[in-house]
Design a protein around this motif. Structure first.
Motif, PDB file in Angstrom:
ATOM      1  N   PRO A  26       0.820  -1.226   0.000  1.00 25.46           N
ATOM      2  CA  PRO A  26       0.000   0.000   0.000  1.00 25.46           C
ATOM      3  C   PRO A  26       0.850   1.269   0.000  1.00 25.46           C
ATOM      4  O   PRO A  26       1.200   1.812   1.047  1.00 25.46           O
ATOM      5  N   ALA A  27       1.149   1.775  -1.192  1.00 24.26           N
ATOM      6  CA  ALA A  27       2.034   2.937  -1.347  1.00 24.26           C
ATOM      7  C   ALA A  27       1.494   4.189  -0.659  1.00 24.26           C
ATOM      8  O   ALA A  27       2.265   5.077  -0.290  1.00 24.26           O
ATOM      9  N   PHE A  28       0.188   4.262  -0.458  1.00 24.96           N
ATOM     10  CA  PHE A  28      -0.392   5.460   0.163  1.00 24.96           C
ATOM     11  C   PHE A  28       0.089   5.668   1.595  1.00 24.96           C
ATOM     12  O   PHE A  28      -0.034   6.761   2.134  1.00 24.96           O
ATOM     13  N   LEU A  29       0.662   4.642   2.231  1.00 21.99           N
ATOM     14  CA  LEU A  29       1.150   4.778   3.611  1.00 21.99           C
ATOM     15  C   LEU A  29       2.425   5.613   3.712  1.00 21.99           C
ATOM     16  O   LEU A  29       2.668   6.243   4.746  1.00 21.99           O
ATOM     17  N   ILE A  30       3.234   5.611   2.662  1.00 18.83           N
ATOM     18  CA  ILE A  30       4.573   6.197   2.727  1.00 18.83           C
ATOM     19  C   ILE A  30       4.502   7.680   3.085  1.00 18.83           C
ATOM     20  O   ILE A  30       3.754   8.445   2.487  1.00 18.83           O
ATOM     21  N   GLY A  31       5.272   8.045   4.097  1.00 21.20           N
ATOM     22  CA  GLY A  31       5.350   9.434   4.521  1.00 21.20           C
ATOM     23  C   GLY A  31       5.330   9.552   6.034  1.00 21.20           C
ATOM     24  O   GLY A  31       5.261   8.561   6.765  1.00 21.20           O
ATOM     25  N   ASN A  32       5.400  10.780   6.487  1.00 21.51           N
ATOM     26  CA  ASN A  32       5.360  11.090   7.912  1.00 21.51           C
ATOM     27  C   ASN A  32       3.996  11.691   8.225  1.00 21.51           C
ATOM     28  O   ASN A  32       3.608  12.703   7.631  1.00 21.51           O
ATOM     29  N   ASN A  47       5.321   7.090  10.943  1.00 20.59           N
ATOM     30  CA  ASN A  47       6.256   7.362   9.857  1.00 20.59           C
ATOM     31  C   ASN A  47       6.484   6.064   9.092  1.00 20.59           C
ATOM     32  O   ASN A  47       6.904   5.061   9.679  1.00 20.59           O
ATOM     33  N   TRP A  48       6.184   6.079   7.792  1.00 21.26           N
ATOM     34  CA  TRP A  48       6.304   4.903   6.924  1.00 21.26           C
ATOM     35  C   TRP A  48       7.344   5.170   5.837  1.00 21.26           C
ATOM     36  O   TRP A  48       7.259   6.169   5.132  1.00 21.26           O
ATOM     37  N   TYR A  57       4.410   6.284  17.273  1.00 19.74           N
ATOM     38  CA  TYR A  57       4.789   6.669  18.639  1.00 19.74           C
ATOM     39  C   TYR A  57       3.963   7.866  19.099  1.00 19.74           C
ATOM     40  O   TYR A  57       3.448   8.632  18.310  1.00 19.74           O
ATOM     41  N   THR A  58       3.858   7.974  20.429  1.00 16.21           N
ATOM     42  CA  THR A  58       3.132   9.075  21.062  1.00 16.21           C
ATOM     43  C   THR A  58       4.076   9.803  22.002  1.00 16.21           C
ATOM     44  O   THR A  58       4.813   9.168  22.763  1.00 16.21           O
ATOM     45  N   ILE A  59       4.027  11.122  21.957  1.00 13.74           N
ATOM     46  CA  ILE A  59       4.838  11.968  22.833  1.00 13.74           C
ATOM     47  C   ILE A  59       3.898  12.754  23.734  1.00 13.74           C
ATOM     48  O   ILE A  59       2.913  13.341  23.267  1.00 13.74           O
TER      49      ILE A  59
END
Length: 144
Positions: A26-32, A47-48, A57-59
Motif C-alpha cells: 500500500p504505497a499510500f502509507l509512505i510518509g510522515n 512514519n512509513w 509513537y506518542t509523545i
C-alpha cells in the motif's frame, strides 16, 4: 481446439495478474503522518518508509509514552501487517481486503485490536483499530 487452449491460457494469465494486484504494497502509507484527533497534551505520529517499515509513537510532555514498530510483510503470497512492541511477541494481521487507497487486516485471535483498517480520504490517513465491542479512530495528516 487451439483457440480454446489459447483462451484458457489467457484466462490463467489474467487471473494470476489479478492475484498479484491483491498483494501489492500500500504505497499510500509512505510518509510522515501526525495525528489530528489526539488527546490534549499528546502528539501521535506514524512514519512509513518506502520499504513499508514504519514507526508509530506518542509523545506527552516531551517524553515518548508509547512506541510500536510496523511493517508490511508477505507470507505465502499474502500481505500481513506486523506490529512489534505492543505485545511480548510480534502480532500479525492478515490482509483481508485491499484497494489502491485502503486495506483491512485482521487477527481474530488477538484481544485488541482484532481488525485494523487504513484508508486515505481527502488527503488524510485514517486508521481504525477495533474489536467486536470497541473502536478507536486515528486521523492523520501528512507532514511536510
Amino acid at each position: 481446439m487451439r483457440l480454446l487452449l489459447l483462451s484458457i491460457c489467457f484466462l490463467c494469465i489474467v487471473s494470476c495478474d489479478n492475484n498479484t494486484e491483491k498483494t501489492k504494497n500500500p504505497a499510500f502509507l509512505i510518509g510522515n503522518w501526525k495525528r489530528l484527533n489526539d488527546k490534549p497534551g499528546s502528539q501521535t505520529f506514524e512514519n512509513w518508509n518506502s520499504d513499508f517499515k514504519g514507526l508509530g509513537y506518542t509523545i506527552k510532555d516531551g517524553k515518548t509514552t508509547f512506541s510500536k514498530q510496523l511493517s508490511i510483510i508477505k507470507i505465502n503470497d499474502t500481505l500481513h501487517l506486523q506490529v512489534v512492541g505492543v505485545n511480548e511477541n510480534p502480532t500479525l494481521f492478515k490482509f483481508t481486503k485491499q484497494t489502491d487507497t485502503s486495506f483491512v487486516c485482521e487477527n481474530p485471535q488477538n484481544e485488541f485490536p482484532k481488525k485494523i483498517t487504513y484508508l486515505v480520504d481527502n488527503n488524510q490517513l485514517k486508521a481504525i483499530v477495533q474489536n467486536d465491542d470497541f473502536r478507536i479512530d486515528f486521523i492523520f495528516e501528512k507532514e511536510n
